[in-house]
Write an enzyme that holds these catalytic residues in place. Structure first.
Site, PDB file in Angstrom:
ATOM      1  CG  HIS A 112     -11.204  -6.266   6.358  1.00  0.00           C
ATOM      2  ND1 HIS A 112     -10.475  -7.065   7.400  1.00  0.00           N
ATOM      3  CD2 HIS A 112     -10.535  -6.782   5.193  1.00  0.00           C
ATOM      4  CE1 HIS A 112      -9.555  -7.786   6.776  1.00  0.00           C
ATOM      5  NE2 HIS A 112      -9.405  -7.442   5.372  1.00  0.00           N
ATOM      6  CD  GLU A 135      -1.858  -2.473   1.221  1.00  0.00           C
ATOM      7  OE1 GLU A 135      -0.739  -2.767   1.940  1.00  0.00           O
ATOM      8  OE2 GLU A 135      -2.764  -3.339   1.128  1.00  0.00           O
TER       9      GLU A 135
END
Lengths: 331, 336
Positions: free
Chosen positions: A132, A63
């Site tokens: 999440h 990321e």
């Protein structure tokens, strides 16, 4: 009258991406599983077939690398659109976004620009539990140099994404998982919803409700229910959190005398505090007939259990309850 | 020193011939310029004329000059907090560098960046970075952009030994490798990440060994030998330009000064610093090489130092005469 064309939120985003890529070869997509997989939520499905792997770039699970790749490409003439698979994972990109993307222009005397967009889905309601389901938008609101966008409808998703990509600054584009399948009218021809324009999505006289992302729909449902009791909510969607167009909010509160801010992110340190402060510091203060209230996520990680998850964030009935109390003076 | 010079001349014979006396002299002049800039920077700090901190690259001039000269017009540079030397070697204007250091409106970044954030976008110098390894993921994007625009540019990204232990190093080298990006990763190993010696921070002999894990070539060179750095970076850049991808070059060098202004240097001995100064000084070595090769005279060598000091004197004068940024303009430059 011809029927209005409807698309889902995900389809609207995809159509926008396709149109931008067809128009401008500097635009490219980069992220995890966005190619043949089509993105974890299917937003980029089919785009690799049309534009090839050079412009729809699947990355390793890196990321910081995705964010950095966007920055470097943007600094050298490209218009990258990155995807972070879940907003939670943007925590792994924070250095690049906060210390690099946001700051290079200012640090270098206003001479560099970073025209990049980083898309990411936020929010709970899918049973994905604590890692999440984050709603971290206000972290970015706090950073000078970034813009933060949170569309709540398919129409706005398409128009705001286009505005974000055409903008010469780094834009954090926060989608919501529960919105991807929602449908709404979306014109086929490209259009822009300008960044920094709040929208009054429902007019009403008793209470101003400022809601973001998935909460806009919940606020509208609450408004429908309350209308039956004679309570009229005015619902405002800021759409862009930074820069924030607060004028319509302040005007609205002058009219209604009451304000409730609703978002999914946890209340403490959340965006609602900013909205409340702006109202309190404005000329609307003199018009207030009730305390300004926030309704937001509990100060807990998102739980897995369905009932607990449901109660961790505002729902239609909690908005109804809070709105009713404010209008009836039962606080 | 004489024997060393002869060895170096022998080792770099082809390169010396290829570059020619003028280029070699210009490189030595650049090294003098960097040292003069850094020494004056320290002096200005001591005099209270600048605030904040600074990271001096005295002792590391060969790495900056060797690397920058190996690149071509149009190539990109990303560097790190100890970056004055890289910018000067890249061709930055000492006046605007010094003005930035002194926080003036005429500086490269209009006084907003300071010592740690000097950039010159017009010359594709994409800036120094105050975050260790912060430039590496950005280099990946620059490499991708070059590839997508189908130009023959190369991105040189310079970072320290400390950066090689950041996660960003791993992500960036891997991405550069899988996509065959035109990047030269130059690790300027000056032996210490602030106080942490490389011997304690790595369980390998050379940082360049890590390249193998990414499927990249890795090479370690003497970072105090300007021609060795030039040769390694040239080869890496040529490889990148041929479309063969990135290389990790490690230049082993040494910083004479502390990490920053607050560093009392308790983690190393004065003898160690003196050893490098007396035996491995990059300017002394390169001067000696050019003298031994008969490419410059003693007088010329002495003039170079004077010329560098004169340029820096002028830069300080320019900066002192330059205006401060206007407070009324404080909000400008955040957004495009």
């Amino acid at each position: 009258m011809p029927e209005l064309r409807e698309l889902t939120y995900a389809e609207a985003l995809r159509e926008c991406l396709r149109q931008l890529m067809e128009e401008d070869e500097r635009v490219f997509l980069i992220g995890e599983d966005i190619g043949v997989y089509g993105g974890a939520f299917g937003v980029t499905a089919g785009l690799i077939e049309q534009f090839g792997p050079e412009r729809v770039i699947d990355t390793p699970i890196s990321e910081a690398g995705i964010a950095g790749a966007c920055i470097g490409a943007a600094l050298t003439g490209m218009r990258p659109i990155g995807e972070i698979q879940f907003m939670d994972f943007v925590t792994l990109s924070m250095e690049q976004l906060v210390l690099q993307a946001a700051k290079v222009r200012f640090m270098f005397g206003g001479k560099a620009s970073v025209p990049m967009v980083l898309r990411m889905p936020s929010g709970s309601g899918t049973g994905a539990a604590a890692q999440h389901s984050e709603s971290l938008e206000n972290w970015f609101v706090h950073v000078p140099g970034l813009k933060v966008v949170m569309p709540s409808t398919p129409y706005d998703a398409k128009g705001l994404l286009r505005a974000a990509v055409l903008d010469d600054n780094p834009v954090i584009f926060v989608e919501h998982k529960l919105l991807y399948k929602t449908k709404g009218h979306v014109p086929e021809a490209p259009y822009i919803v300008p960044l920094g324009q709040s929208k009054v999505v429902r007019e009403g006289s008793h209470l101003t409700v400022v809601a973001t992302s998935v909460m806009v729909g919940r606020a509208l449902q609450a408004a429908e229910q309350l209308a039956e009791e004679g309570i009229e909510l005015e619902v405002i969607d800021p759409r862009t959190l930074k820069p924030l167009d607060d004028a319509p909010i302040i005007e609205s509160v002058k009219k209604t005398g009451r304000a409730l801010v609703v978002h999914e992110a946890v209340e403490m340190g959340g965006f609602g505090g900013e909205v409340v402060a702006r109202i309190a510091a404005s000329e609307a203060f003199d018009y207030l007939e009730a305390p300004i209230r926030r309704l937001a996520g509990l100060d807990i990680p998102i739980p897995y259990n369905r009932r607990l998850e449901y109660h961790a964030v505002p729902q239609v009935e909690s908005i109804v309850r809070e709105a009713r109390k404010l209008v009836r003076g039962e606080y | 020193m004489m024997q060393l010079s002869q060895d170096l001349i022998q080792r770099h014979q082809d390169l010396i011939e290829a570059l020619g006396a003028e280029t070699l002299k210009a490189m030595l002049q650049e090294m003098h310029l960097i040292r003069a800039f850094e020494e004056r920077a320290e002096q200005l700090y001591m005099q209270g004329k600048v605030h904040g901190t600074m990271h001096l690259s005295i002792g590391q001039e060969a790495t900056a000059v060797g690397a920058a000269n190996a690149m071509q017009e149009g190539d990109y540079l990303l560097n790190h907090h100890r970056g004055h030397g890289h910018c000067l070697a890249w061709g930055s204007d000492p006046n605007r560098m010094m003005a930035e250091f002194m926080g003036k409106e005429t500086g490269y970044c209009r006084g907003r960046g300071g010592s740690m954030h000097i950039a010159d976008i017009e010359s594709n110098n994409l800036g120094a970075n105050g975050i260790v390894a912060g430039g590496l993921p950005i280099a990946v994007g620059v490499g991708l952009s070059i590839k997508m625009r189908r130009t023959s540019q190369v991105c040189l990204v310079i970072f320290g030994d400390g950066a090689a232990n950041e996660g960003a190093f791993h992500e960036a080298l891997n991405m550069a490798s899988i996509w065959r990006l035109p990047i030269v990763f130059l690790c300027e190993n000056n032996q210490y990440a602030m106080s942490m010696p490389v011997q304690q921070a790595f369980n390998i002999e050379n940082i360049s060994q890590r390249a193998a894990a990414y499927g990249l070539p890795g090479v370690t060179v003497d970072g105090n030998d300007v021609l060795a750095v030039y040769a390694a970076v040239s080869e890496a850049a040529a490889r990148a330009r041929r479309g063969e991808g990135a290389t990790l070059v490690e230049a082993k060098t040494y910083r004479y000064k502390g990490h920053s202004k607050s560093d009392k240097q308790v983690y190393r001995s004065r003898e160690e610093v003196r050893f490098w100064q007396e035996n491995r000084d990059p300017i002394m070595r390169f001067s000696q090489l050019l003298l031994t090769a008969g490419l410059i005279s003693e007088a010329e060598a002495a003039q170079m130092r004077e010329r560098a000091v004169a340029i820096i004197d002028a830069a300080v004068a320019f900066s002192e005469a330059s205006p401060e940024p206007d407070v009324a303009d404080i909000m400008s430059g955040v957004y495009a």
